[in-house]
Write an enzyme that holds these catalytic residues in place. Structure first.
Site, PDB file in Angstrom:
ATOM      1  N   ARG A 124      11.561  -2.868   7.852  1.00 19.06           N
ATOM      2  CA  ARG A 124      12.387  -3.963   8.377  1.00 19.06           C
ATOM      3  C   ARG A 124      13.156  -4.692   7.288  1.00 19.06           C
ATOM      4  O   ARG A 124      14.237  -5.213   7.530  1.00 19.06           O
ATOM      5  CB  ARG A 124      11.521  -4.972   9.132  1.00 19.06           C
ATOM      6  N   ASP A 155     -10.213  -6.201   7.578  1.00 26.20           N
ATOM      7  CA  ASP A 155      -9.249  -5.221   7.078  1.00 26.20           C
ATOM      8  C   ASP A 155      -9.829  -4.487   5.869  1.00 26.20           C
ATOM      9  O   ASP A 155      -9.822  -3.248   5.838  1.00 26.20           O
ATOM     10  CB  ASP A 155      -7.922  -5.897   6.724  1.00 26.20           C
ATOM     11  N   ILE A 197       0.826  -1.210   0.000  1.00 24.06           N
ATOM     12  CA  ILE A 197       0.000   0.000   0.000  1.00 24.06           C
ATOM     13  C   ILE A 197       0.859   1.259   0.000  1.00 24.06           C
ATOM     14  O   ILE A 197       0.538   2.247  -0.668  1.00 24.06           O
ATOM     15  CB  ILE A 197      -0.967  -0.005   1.206  1.00 24.06           C
ATOM     16  N   LYS A 226      -5.157   3.064   7.952  1.00 21.54           N
ATOM     17  CA  LYS A 226      -6.273   2.353   8.577  1.00 21.54           C
ATOM     18  C   LYS A 226      -5.928   0.871   8.711  1.00 21.54           C
ATOM     19  O   LYS A 226      -5.140   0.344   7.910  1.00 21.54           O
ATOM     20  CB  LYS A 226      -7.569   2.553   7.793  1.00 21.54           C
TER      21      LYS A 226
END
Length: 315
Positions: free
Chosen positions: A39, A170, A16, A92
């Site tokens: 990461r 989600d 995203i 979100k």
């Protein structure tokens, strides 16, 4: 008031972030991306570190942070950003729990900082016109169909099926963010059937029954196993016609006739450009925008929901 771009750090350079956040930041004159943290990945053109703490040490003049990591581990980074005086924008859902978000809101308020809990689907082209049209209508019935392929939108992302990942909520929370925005009346969950794969800890399918405080039914189906064309639609029956939003809120129809609006450009259109514009406005005004209503409905579903066993799921 300074007109210089806000110096921004981006945390979590995943799908995203690359497809939506980075293009929106790149075309915004109000932000200058000067660092990133991830990461595993690297971001060409800006200093990149493996943690937010390392990024802030390496690039201390960052003024604001956009946090795009999964919700479960996000809280520590969010607190760090605020505790070091950075404004904060949250992808979100804004947190793994309601209590986390409330704690962040209190921290931002005490520090005089902006906290923006974003709901990108509210910025779809048809949402505000739908809200305006419904404002004086009596709601009779609402039905939501939100069906998409998890293998397409979250390929190999096991975190979405772990605690805090929300599973099918989600994407489903996007629908809830729209409906809580456009309806002129609140609605409450009454029953929920949540289908959990036997090898996963969050649902892959959800059937929900709400009702407005005036007693009108609001039903929803969230499905993570849709193949082919994806379905993101909301139908609202009123005393003065039927409103339909499709393409995730981008396209608006009244009684079957499409209403003109901004051109639909891909699934998410200009939603993220609008989010960053809103973030800049909030920073300039010294305000926050924290709304946990969609997340509250998800929490209610986990609290009230009947758990149903479903076949094992593998990416």
């Amino acid at each position: 008031m300074s007109t210089d771009p806000i110096r921004l750090g981006l945390v979590g350079v995943g799908v995203i972030a690359r497809s939506q956040h980075l293009p929106a930041i790149a075309c915004s004159p109000r932000f200058d991306l000067i660092g990133a943290a991830d990461r595993t990945g690297d971001l060409d053109g800006v200093p990149t570190r493996t943690s937010l703490a390392d990024l802030l040490a390496a690039v201390p003049h960052i003024e604001a942070v956009s946090l795009c990591t999964p919700p479960a581990p996000r809280f520590a980074d969010a607190r760090l950003a605020l505790s070091t005086g950075r404004h904060l924008m949250l992808e979100k859902p804004p947190g793994a729990t309601l209590a986390e978000v409330r704690a962040l809101a209190e921290q931002a308020d005490k520090g005089g900082l902006t906290l923006f809990t974003t709901w990108h689907s509210r910025h779809a082209a048809g949402v505000e016109p739908a809200r305006a049209w419904l404002a004086d209508k009596t709601i009779q019935r609402v039905h939501i169909e939100w069906r998409e392929d998890v293998r397409v939108w979250h390929p190999g992302q096991d975190w979405i099926f772990e605690p805090g990942g929300l599973g099918v909520f989600d994407p489903g929370i996007n629908a809830l963010s729209i409906v809580t925005r456009i309806l002129p009346v609140a609605f409450l969950l009454r029953t929920a059937r949540l289908h959990f794969p036997e090898n996963r800890q969050t649902p892959i399918l959800a059937d929900l029954a709400f009702e407005t405080v005036d007693g009108a039914p609001v039903t929803a189906v969230f499905d993570f196993l849709q193949t082919g064309d994806q379905t993101w639609s909301i139908r609202v029956e009123t005393d003065d016609g039927v409103l339909t939003l499709t393409n995730g809120g981008a396209d608006l129809f009244i009684d079957g006739e499409q209403r003109p609006g901004p051109a639909h450009d891909g699934v998410l259109g200009g939603e993220y450009a609008s989010l960053y514009g809103r973030f800049a406005d909030l920073i300039a005004a010294g305000r926050s925008d924290v709304d946990v209503t969609p997340l509250s409905h998800v929490a209610d579903a986990f609290m009230l929901g009947e758990r149903i066993s479903a076949p094992a799921f593998q990416f």
